[in-house]
Design an enzyme around this catalytic site. Sequence first.
Site, PDB file in Angstrom:
ATOM      1  N   ASP A 182       0.872  -1.170   0.000  1.00 54.48           N
ATOM      2  CA  ASP A 182       0.000   0.000   0.000  1.00 54.48           C
ATOM      3  C   ASP A 182       0.915   1.228   0.000  1.00 54.48           C
ATOM      4  O   ASP A 182       2.079   1.130   0.392  1.00 54.48           O
ATOM      5  CB  ASP A 182      -0.857  -0.049   1.277  1.00 54.48           C
ATOM      6  CG  ASP A 182      -1.699   1.201   1.451  1.00 54.48           C
ATOM      7  OD1 ASP A 182      -2.286   1.646   0.461  1.00 54.48           O
ATOM      8  OD2 ASP A 182      -1.756   1.722   2.575  1.00 54.48           O
TER       9      ASP A 182
ATOM     10  N   ASP B 137      -2.014  -0.656   5.939  1.00 53.85           N
ATOM     11  CA  ASP B 137      -2.340  -0.118   7.264  1.00 53.85           C
ATOM     12  C   ASP B 137      -3.823   0.171   7.437  1.00 53.85           C
ATOM     13  O   ASP B 137      -4.297   0.326   8.543  1.00 53.85           O
ATOM     14  CB  ASP B 137      -1.545   1.173   7.516  1.00 53.85           C
ATOM     15  CG  ASP B 137      -1.956   2.291   6.563  1.00 53.85           C
ATOM     16  OD1 ASP B 137      -2.364   1.969   5.424  1.00 53.85           O
ATOM     17  OD2 ASP B 137      -1.867   3.467   6.943  1.00 53.85           O
TER      18      ASP B 137
ATOM     19  N   ASP C 266      -7.098  -2.367   3.184  1.00 59.22           N
ATOM     20  CA  ASP C 266      -6.026  -3.335   2.887  1.00 59.22           C
ATOM     21  C   ASP C 266      -6.320  -4.709   3.488  1.00 59.22           C
ATOM     22  O   ASP C 266      -5.688  -5.692   3.122  1.00 59.22           O
ATOM     23  CB  ASP C 266      -4.688  -2.836   3.446  1.00 59.22           C
ATOM     24  CG  ASP C 266      -4.295  -1.482   2.876  1.00 59.22           C
ATOM     25  OD1 ASP C 266      -4.377  -1.341   1.649  1.00 59.22           O
ATOM     26  OD2 ASP C 266      -3.909  -0.582   3.644  1.00 59.22           O
TER      27      ASP C 266
END
Length: 1050
Positions: free
Chosen positions: A366, A728, A732
């Site tokens: 990410d 985070d 995700d």
Amino acid sequence: MEERPFPAWSWSVEQCLKEYNVKLDKGLSSYEVEKQREKYGWNELAKEKGKPLWRLVLEQFDDMLVKILLVAAVISFILAYMHGGESEESGFEAYVEPFVILLILGLNAIVGVWQETNAEKALEALKEMQCESGKVLRDGFLVPDLPARELVPGDIVELQVGDKVPADMRIAALKTSTLRLEQSALTGEAMPVLKGTSPIFPEECELQAKENLVFAGTTVVNGSCVCIVVCTGMNTEIGRIQTQIHEASLEESDTPLKKKLDEFGSRLTTAIGLVCLIVWLINYKNFISWDMVDGWPANVRFSFEKCTYYFKIAVALAVAAIPEGLPAVITTSLALGTRKMAQKNAIVRKLPSVETLGCTTVICSDKTGTLTTNQMSVAEFFTLGGKTTTTCIFHVEGTTYDPKDGGIVDWTCYNMDPNLQVMAEICAVCNDAGIFCDGRLFRATGLPTEAALKVLVEKMGVPDAKMRNKIRDSQLVANYLIDRSTVKLDCCEWWSKRSKRLATLEFDRERKSMSIIVREPTGLNRLLVKGAVESLLESSTHVQLADGTLVPMDEPCRQLLLSRHSEMSSKGLRCLGLAYKDELGEFSDYYSEKHSAHKKLLDPTCYSSIERDLVFVGVVGIRDPPRDEVHKAIEDCEGAGIRVMVITGDNKSTAEAICREIKMFTDGEDLRGKSFTGKEFMALSPSQQIETLTKPGGKVFSRAEPRQKQEIVRMLKEMGEIVAMTGDGVNDAPALKLADIGIAMGITGTEVAKEASDMILADDNFSTIVSAVAEGRSIYNNMKAFIRYMISSNVGEVISIFLTAALGLPECMIPVQLLWVNLVTDGPPATALGFNPPDVAVMRKPPGRSDDALINSWVLFRYLIIGSYVGIATVGIFILWYTQASFLGINLVSDGHTLVEPSQLRNWGECSTWSNFSVAPYMVGGGHLITFSNPCEYFTIGKVKAMTLSLSVLVAIEMFNSLNALSEDSSLLTVPPWRNPWLLVAMLVSFGLHCFVLYIPFLAKMFGVVPLSLNEWFLVILLSIPVIFIDEILKFVGRSQRYRVKEKAA
């Protein structure tokens, strides 16, 4: 409840209200609420039913090696029961073998069940994100705190600053000029999102584009509004994420090593079956015989006793072939690995992920909060110089909200020209943000961009020398305060006290700016403005030069400012223009709400006319900066053959700029075929998608929704890649759960992401992943070393049993002895091999492929040679004791035992038919005499010394063989034993345990062994040590072969 919600974002507010037959000022009636609840249910996330305990226990036995052991235990139990009455063994000793096997299987099952019951906490963390109550309009009355669970589609809900959104809702009306929501955890957008009421087209658009919807679990950071509930419970975006997490947990696959061990187990089953069949075929005459009458067999005789003896051999083969100690050694090695990783800030939540990490081939990361800090900071700003054709550009260091993190390059407070002073004043006063310290992390209250501006002011300092010294002293005192949570922004406070704030002109989409009226120390009013650069340039007529003089803005000056702005934007910076105005007309003496011009401040349509004829000051470039360590970590990944892909919910240009900055792509590189939005990638055909993912080099996927992130991870896994996913946010979590190893951020990560992950980075440092991969590779290599060591030992045991059966000899080792060797004496050296020092070049080699064999043909050949020697040595010493008086000058008959002919030993089953066969009693250690009531007992009771010698040779060979396992290819001359001192300690422990069994009478009786003399020990060592020289020769041949292959390739 399964009804698909209508596309509220593309419908007008009136259409949405009509759909639910509701009025904005009345809300739903109680009757309509009940109807809607019957249709849609409660506004809560579903509780998934866990697997029942009995099913979890049964699943632990669904493993080939376990099934073989289970069958062996059952046969062993039946044989022990059948022979219990006939033999002189006490009840307990007869059942030691099946009991130990079942104990191993029971412990294995307990560990497996415990791990599985700890797995599904991510869904609980999602529930905690849900809002508890909301301000709802029902039956024309406002219910101030209706439980969020009771909301239904069609409800009218009011939201204010700080509220957590209770359901997915369509914005019906804004109560303030602007509304912003923090939804980075759900969508991955670094900035709070500006929301509105206008319909969004087309119908099929990504989550981030739905700017007239607010989503459950997100937070209002600015403004207030009235909304219509459109989705509740599992139909909300957060509900869909729960479904995806649950689906991903059902798809969890075995680790690469587990797959290889399962494959090995299947082959082992076939091998054991074949060896048993060959043993039975070779010895069939011993338990079945017949006479030939007229060419046909007649008078068939079957000996059940002899048949069960060969059943015993089958059990012994199964026990010998399976490394029973392997589960315990693997668990120990992984547990030790997790401790090592914890020291490097990688907290492992699931043991097998240590080993998976070592095999990782692709890291999907990410962006927001993982590659970047998720803390906005000013990277660059510029003002005009001494002329309208020159600019002064300043670079700012630091990547967090900590005012002491970095500073302005080549900056001193003493050179703050009038232009820079106005810039500091606007940044400090035209600002509603604040900063606080949450443990180790500095966080912002209000808008992140405004917090970044306040940090810039602290780095700029103040122009007043006396005040500067005072601020410095107060900062020194602050370092010793107990309360570190409040961050004192002294410079901002100085500007705020100097310029008293009188009124605010809120931001709106049309003019793209916000401003405030302040009272200057001179007593005059001034308008301070910040906003979009293009909008401010259009509203500005003058510019301020470095010396404070005002000059009209001409076209060349405007173009210069626009080109500088364009340069900053191309670097992925979010640019804010700063301006002011002193000639305020009717507002020049504005003081409070009582002023006659105040009514104009209540009408946002008047703001544009107030913000005219501005003096342009400069531009500030803000960004969510990449973490300092990421660039080096990406390089290390490339060197280790690991591909990095960025999958983010943020917009395309920002994602590409960050990827260029961390050197995933070069500055001028064409990103066609390398950069896609989630929608663009999903629109490709399956073959194009696979082709894109297969191409070497980095990839970036932007505007990706949770489902798309998960889909990309799934495709990579189907292509045979071992995927690590870092993230985070809530968005995700599904991909973290599906990946072979999910890695969450420990400080900035949401609880949902942490609970869905296999590993947590305690320091949020991307480079920790690279350290963890290196550690994982080292552990994986060491695990392969001890698995190969244990398997090579087992190959030796199988060959020795096979030779015993093939030659028709009495059993030279019984299953309980083999169990002892596999579990206890092999255990310490195998565990110690887990401490092998890492290879220096471990991160300069490509990762092992998931389809690489655990044991390739050359290694298998080596093990067969070593195993053959183990078999020859263990069976050989057994034969030597029965048939030879001495060997290499060592006296073997000092104990007074009787020697027999090799032919007699091979046909010991026919002993009862031999005439004049007699044997003498013999002495064993401890002064114990072995006597026989029947001479034939010499081959059953009397074999105890020969059996002890065979077992001791097996133990000694396996100790020396553990030295061979220090390195798969390198000689002991280049990798000496003291490189791993734990192995030498483990060898001593194993020898010590073996001596315990030999010299403690109770244990010796249980395991069917006797003490050995010094002479006999010398013989044991003499027959065991050649295993080192044999493997050294085989390693040399292997190295030579590889060298020749390399030369040919070159």
